[in-house]
Design an enzyme around this catalytic site. Sequence first.
Site, PDB file in Angstrom:
ATOM      1  N   ALA A  66      -5.674   8.856   4.312  1.00 42.20           N
ATOM      2  CA  ALA A  66      -6.524   9.155   5.457  1.00 42.20           C
ATOM      3  C   ALA A  66      -5.594   9.564   6.605  1.00 42.20           C
ATOM      4  O   ALA A  66      -4.426   9.170   6.631  1.00 42.20           O
ATOM      5  CB  ALA A  66      -7.335   7.925   5.825  1.00 42.20           C
ATOM      6  N   GLY A 111      -5.933   6.894   0.944  1.00 40.44           N
ATOM      7  CA  GLY A 111      -7.152   7.655   0.636  1.00 40.44           C
ATOM      8  C   GLY A 111      -6.968   8.655  -0.506  1.00 40.44           C
ATOM      9  O   GLY A 111      -7.944   9.062  -1.138  1.00 40.44           O
ATOM     10  N   GLU A 114      -7.331   6.525  -3.559  1.00 40.72           N
ATOM     11  CA  GLU A 114      -8.756   6.144  -3.611  1.00 40.72           C
ATOM     12  C   GLU A 114      -9.616   7.318  -4.080  1.00 40.72           C
ATOM     13  O   GLU A 114     -10.599   7.124  -4.797  1.00 40.72           O
ATOM     14  CB  GLU A 114      -9.198   5.665  -2.225  1.00 40.72           C
ATOM     15  CG  GLU A 114      -8.580   4.322  -1.880  1.00 40.72           C
ATOM     16  CD  GLU A 114      -8.753   3.942  -0.414  1.00 40.72           C
ATOM     17  OE1 GLU A 114      -8.343   4.744   0.457  1.00 40.72           O
ATOM     18  OE2 GLU A 114      -9.302   2.871  -0.143  1.00 40.72           O
ATOM     19  N   GLU A 134      -1.515   1.078   2.854  1.00 38.07           N
ATOM     20  CA  GLU A 134      -2.201   0.698   4.096  1.00 38.07           C
ATOM     21  C   GLU A 134      -1.635  -0.566   4.725  1.00 38.07           C
ATOM     22  O   GLU A 134      -1.606  -0.702   5.947  1.00 38.07           O
ATOM     23  CB  GLU A 134      -3.711   0.511   3.836  1.00 38.07           C
ATOM     24  CG  GLU A 134      -4.468   1.801   3.566  1.00 38.07           C
ATOM     25  CD  GLU A 134      -4.485   2.211   2.104  1.00 38.07           C
ATOM     26  OE1 GLU A 134      -3.678   1.688   1.305  1.00 38.07           O
ATOM     27  OE2 GLU A 134      -5.321   3.068   1.754  1.00 38.07           O
TER      28      GLU A 134
HETATM   29  N1  CAA Z   1      -1.946  11.125   8.099  1.00 31.61           N
HETATM   30  C1  CAA Z   1      -1.558  11.988   9.050  1.00 31.61           C
HETATM   31  N2  CAA Z   1      -0.442  12.740   8.948  1.00 31.61           N
HETATM   32  C2  CAA Z   1       0.311  12.588   7.841  1.00 31.61           C
HETATM   33  C3  CAA Z   1      -0.033  11.692   6.811  1.00 31.61           C
HETATM   34  C4  CAA Z   1      -1.221  10.937   6.964  1.00 31.61           C
HETATM   35  N3  CAA Z   1      -1.656  10.082   6.036  1.00 31.61           N
HETATM   36  N4  CAA Z   1       0.919  11.752   5.860  1.00 31.61           N
HETATM   37  C5  CAA Z   1       1.817  12.662   6.269  1.00 31.61           C
HETATM   38  N5  CAA Z   1       1.469  13.174   7.471  1.00 31.61           N
HETATM   39  C6  CAA Z   1       2.150  14.185   8.253  1.00 31.61           C
HETATM   40  C7  CAA Z   1       3.387  13.629   8.943  1.00 31.61           C
HETATM   41  O1  CAA Z   1       3.049  12.964  10.141  1.00 31.61           O
HETATM   42  C8  CAA Z   1       4.194  14.872   9.150  1.00 31.61           C
HETATM   43  O2  CAA Z   1       3.687  15.555  10.289  1.00 31.61           O
HETATM   44  P1  CAA Z   1       4.727  16.221  11.348  1.00 31.61           P
HETATM   45  O3  CAA Z   1       5.413  17.302  10.566  1.00 31.61           O
HETATM   46  O4  CAA Z   1       3.827  16.739  12.411  1.00 31.61           O
HETATM   47  O5  CAA Z   1       5.646  15.133  11.775  1.00 31.61           O
HETATM   48  C9  CAA Z   1       3.863  15.728   7.933  1.00 31.61           C
HETATM   49  O6  CAA Z   1       2.655  15.198   7.402  1.00 31.61           O
HETATM   50  C10 CAA Z   1       4.906  15.657   6.848  1.00 31.61           C
HETATM   51  O7  CAA Z   1       5.121  14.294   6.558  1.00 31.61           O
HETATM   52  P2  CAA Z   1       6.577  13.587   6.600  1.00 31.61           P
HETATM   53  O8  CAA Z   1       7.482  14.304   7.538  1.00 31.61           O
HETATM   54  O9  CAA Z   1       6.362  12.140   6.819  1.00 31.61           O
HETATM   55  O10 CAA Z   1       7.036  13.884   5.098  1.00 31.61           O
HETATM   56  P3  CAA Z   1       8.050  13.020   4.230  1.00 31.61           P
HETATM   57  O11 CAA Z   1       8.325  13.830   3.017  1.00 31.61           O
HETATM   58  O12 CAA Z   1       9.208  12.563   5.036  1.00 31.61           O
HETATM   59  O13 CAA Z   1       7.216  11.711   3.800  1.00 31.61           O
HETATM   60  C11 CAA Z   1       5.291  10.497   3.009  1.00 31.61           C
HETATM   61  C12 CAA Z   1       6.090  11.820   2.974  1.00 31.61           C
HETATM   62  C13 CAA Z   1       6.116   9.383   2.367  1.00 31.61           C
HETATM   63  C14 CAA Z   1       4.016  10.731   2.201  1.00 31.61           C
HETATM   64  C15 CAA Z   1       4.975  10.135   4.476  1.00 31.61           C
HETATM   65  O14 CAA Z   1       4.427  11.268   5.124  1.00 31.61           O
HETATM   66  C16 CAA Z   1       3.993   9.014   4.632  1.00 31.61           C
HETATM   67  O15 CAA Z   1       4.370   7.859   4.463  1.00 31.61           O
HETATM   68  N6  CAA Z   1       2.725   9.325   4.926  1.00 31.61           N
HETATM   69  C17 CAA Z   1       1.707   8.329   5.179  1.00 31.61           C
HETATM   70  C18 CAA Z   1       1.204   7.731   3.876  1.00 31.61           C
HETATM   71  C19 CAA Z   1       0.213   6.652   4.145  1.00 31.61           C
HETATM   72  O16 CAA Z   1       0.496   5.657   4.781  1.00 31.61           O
HETATM   73  N7  CAA Z   1      -1.026   6.852   3.659  1.00 31.61           N
HETATM   74  C20 CAA Z   1      -2.105   5.892   3.831  1.00 31.61           C
HETATM   75  C21 CAA Z   1      -2.905   6.262   5.040  1.00 31.61           C
HETATM   76  S1  CAA Z   1      -4.050   4.992   5.462  1.00 31.61           S
HETATM   77  C22 CAA Z   1      -5.396   5.227   4.495  1.00 31.61           C
HETATM   78  O17 CAA Z   1      -5.441   6.099   3.642  1.00 31.61           O
HETATM   79  C23 CAA Z   1      -6.516   4.267   4.820  1.00 31.61           C
HETATM   80  C24 CAA Z   1      -7.723   4.343   3.977  1.00 31.61           C
HETATM   81  O18 CAA Z   1      -7.800   3.845   2.887  1.00 31.61           O
HETATM   82  C25 CAA Z   1      -8.914   4.906   4.530  1.00 31.61           C
END
Ligand code: CAA
Length: 260
Positions: A66, A111, A114, A134
């Site tokens: 998400a 998400g 999921e 999460e």
């Molecule tokens: N939401 C918003 N933006 C996201 C994102 C997310 N889930 N995942 C990645 N991005 C964005 C980053 O912020 C980044 O944006 P900028 O270039 O503007 O900085 C861009 O995508 C590229 O990401 P990274 O620079 O972080 O890429 P990376 O290769 O270094 O890392 C990753 C990849 C490990 C997937 C890392 O991006 C990450 O940890 N992402 C978040 C994953 C996460 O926590 N997901 C769970 C979300 S909560 C959820 O899903 C709740 C639910 O059940 C409803």
Amino acid sequence: MAYNNIIVEKKGKIGIIKINRPKVLNALNIETIKEITQSVGDLEQDQKLQVAIITGEGDKAFIAGADIATMAKMTPLEAKEFSELGHNMLKKIENSRLIFIAAVNGYALGGGCETFMACDIVFAGKSAKIGQPEINLGVHPGFGGTQRLPRLVGRMKAKEILLTGRNLSADEAQSVGLVNKVFEDEKLTEEVEKLANQIAGKSSIQTSFIKELVNKGIDIDLNNANALEISYFSSSFSTYDQKEGMKAFLEKRKPTFKGK
Ligand code: CAA
């Protein structure tokens, strides 16, 4: 209908939904969730379609979760609505007559995990990374992860994945039953389309019956679930496809199913 965050294509009996926000690794914001939900309904309307593939644009992510930027500012009420929106999208996929195949091409986190758990069959590329991180954001899954994950992998394994928030490799995800098969990244699309075409060659009545029976039956007691099977089995005998399938077997030829 025109979409801003997804690409929808059709190939024969197969619909394809591609999440198209590669700059944020296909993270699901409100608009994207609404568009996916809408697209499932749109594809279902097309009676030619029998199977749908869901995947991510680019080679880095299926869905990285998400959208954290969207969620960061949410009030509890907005979070509730967001969670309901996600649940509704996944219910739509789960209850669809279309067979959903997830092609997991890269990160499938939160998400993303999921979303594919609500699909019917999951193929992943070798480099996919799968998990429910999460907990690292000070929350827990909001689109069904605490419920679908234990149903798929068992309570103990689910708790370990949810409590650590660690990523699983595609191979590990397959070993715990979260993914059906793993392919070299460059083979994933071809293999998913091959599977989609194989399923699309079956009776569409039976593909949707089987999906419904497994999904409904798993959540009710065995006696009632078996009663459901008896009733679907008997109604199958009012279809053209049952007559054609059995006749073709006896005539030693391939059946031509019509979905009626
Ligand atoms: N939401 C918003 N933006 C996201 C994102 C997310 N889930 N995942 C990645 N991005 C964005 C980053 O912020 C980044 O944006 P900028 O270039 O503007 O900085 C861009 O995508 C590229 O990401 P990274 O620079 O972080 O890429 P990376 O290769 O270094 O890392 C990753 C990849 C490990 C997937 C890392 O991006 C990450 O940890 N992402 C978040 C994953 C996460 O926590 N997901 C769970 C979300 S909560 C959820 O899903 C709740 C639910 O059940 C409803």
